[in-house]
Design a protein around this motif. Sequence first.
Motif, mmCIF file in Angstrom:
data_model
loop_
_atom_site.group_PDB
_atom_site.id
_atom_site.type_symbol
_atom_site.label_atom_id
_atom_site.label_comp_id
_atom_site.label_asym_id
_atom_site.label_seq_id
_atom_site.Cartn_x
_atom_site.Cartn_y
_atom_site.Cartn_z
ATOM 1 N N ASP A 1 -8.708 1.443 -6.105
ATOM 2 C CA ASP A 1 -9.051 2.723 -6.740
ATOM 3 C C ASP A 1 -8.206 3.883 -6.207
ATOM 4 N N CYS A 2 -7.067 3.570 -5.580
ATOM 5 C CA CYS A 2 -6.185 4.632 -5.077
ATOM 6 C C CYS A 2 -5.688 5.476 -6.248
ATOM 7 N N PRO A 3 -5.814 6.813 -6.167
ATOM 8 C CA PRO A 3 -5.375 7.657 -7.289
ATOM 9 C C PRO A 3 -3.861 7.686 -7.481
ATOM 10 N N SER A 4 -3.113 7.122 -6.524
ATOM 11 C CA SER A 4 -1.650 7.082 -6.681
ATOM 12 C C SER A 4 -1.154 5.710 -7.128
ATOM 13 N N CYS A 5 -1.644 4.624 -6.457
ATOM 14 C CA CYS A 5 -1.099 3.297 -6.759
ATOM 15 C C CYS A 5 -2.154 2.322 -7.281
ATOM 16 N N GLY A 6 -3.393 2.809 -7.539
ATOM 17 C CA GLY A 6 -4.470 1.935 -7.983
ATOM 18 C C GLY A 6 -4.384 1.587 -9.467
ATOM 19 N N ALA B 1 0.836 -1.198 0.000
ATOM 20 C CA ALA B 1 0.000 0.000 0.000
ATOM 21 C C ALA B 1 0.876 1.256 0.000
ATOM 22 N N CYS B 2 0.437 2.275 -0.739
ATOM 23 C CA CYS B 2 1.200 3.523 -0.761
ATOM 24 C C CYS B 2 0.740 4.430 0.374
ATOM 25 N N LEU B 3 1.413 5.573 0.507
ATOM 26 C CA LEU B 3 1.077 6.471 1.621
ATOM 27 C C LEU B 3 -0.357 6.983 1.523
ATOM 28 N N ARG B 4 -0.819 7.235 0.286
ATOM 29 C CA ARG B 4 -2.184 7.744 0.121
ATOM 30 C C ARG B 4 -3.221 6.698 0.531
ATOM 31 N N CYS B 5 -2.929 5.427 0.276
ATOM 32 C CA CYS B 5 -3.817 4.342 0.719
ATOM 33 C C CYS B 5 -3.965 4.355 2.244
ATOM 34 N N LEU B 6 -2.864 4.671 2.909
ATOM 35 C CA LEU B 6 -2.836 4.587 4.368
ATOM 36 C C LEU B 6 -3.543 5.737 5.068
HETATM 37 ZN ZN LIG Z 1 -2.193 3.843 -2.861
#
Ligand SMILES: [Zn+2]
Length: 339
Positions: free
Chosen positions: A240-245, A166-171
């Motif tokens: 659906d994460c806009p960074s890593c999705g 998971a990326c930081l935005r997911c968290l």
């Molecule tokens: Zn992410």
Amino acid sequence: MKEDRYSRQRLFSPIGDEGQRKIREKHVLLVGVGALGTSCAEQLVRAGIGRITLIDRDYVEWSNLQRQQLFGESDAALRLPKVVAAKTRLEKVNRDVQIDIHIKDAGREELEELLEGVDVVLDATDNFETRLLINDLSQKWNVPWIYGACVGSHGVSYTIIPGENACLRCLMDTVPLGGATCDTVGVISPVVQMVTAHQVADTMKLLVDDVAAVNQKFITFDLWQQRYSSISVNNVKKQDCPSCGLNPTYPSLSIENQTKTAVLCGRDTVQIRPAYVKERDFEELKQRLTQSKVKENAFLLSYESGDHRLVFFRDGRVLVHGTKDITEAKSIYLQTVSG
Ligand SMILES: [Zn+2]
């Protein structure tokens, strides 16, 4: 003997001769050269990294010396840019390492330019905006990065490998990141060392291609309260994460999210980046200023204006000390440069 300088690292079997050779070929980008940055840089340079790139927008102040280990009193007295003082010290530690420095704000353009050929990005910033920018760039260019933050006696660290975890935005919705607050409550030096211990250990694993050993958990601890936890965040990764999705839009890379003017974290200071100044001509500027209030070194020009101090950098940026009010800072700046 010089060739023995890495012997303890080569004896450590997960690194060995092969790992040491790999470390020597690798390049790390360090964003921010404050407490976390100086600690990470010293460890990596001692470990024999091939190349390290440092970017930081600030200069050394007395309040840095308690925890920013590469700096000394003369650096603060001379107000040397942090990257300049760091490089001077690091070259004394290990002259075989290529050390590239940039006295710049770590914005999108600057970071994207520096990212080429980088194996790992280390977060040593003091603000969340830059971390989200690093997060998006890491995903876009497929470069791992290691988040680190500390405040008071509390620290966190998390290693993000694009396509793996998971990326930081997911968290952000689930894990209490705690890094969003500025360091108005202070920080103690051992917390810095503990955060960078995690960051540098994982960097070494990545550099020697021991990805399986990389810590995939979110580390959080409080050294004063003796609390330690590592949280598994594997199930936090969002499709659906806009960074890593699956369909990334990298929100932090869009123009509207690039702030040019910002209140600096935990300080009575506003940074202004005038869009129209690409390079500041100090000689031209000095003609507009009262000479007795000017102090200058090779990298920056500082000017006392009433209760405020303005520090001009050659890249066009200005720090206005003595205010947290952006409008006030802009008006002080404009009054000063218009003579
Ligand atoms: Zn992410």
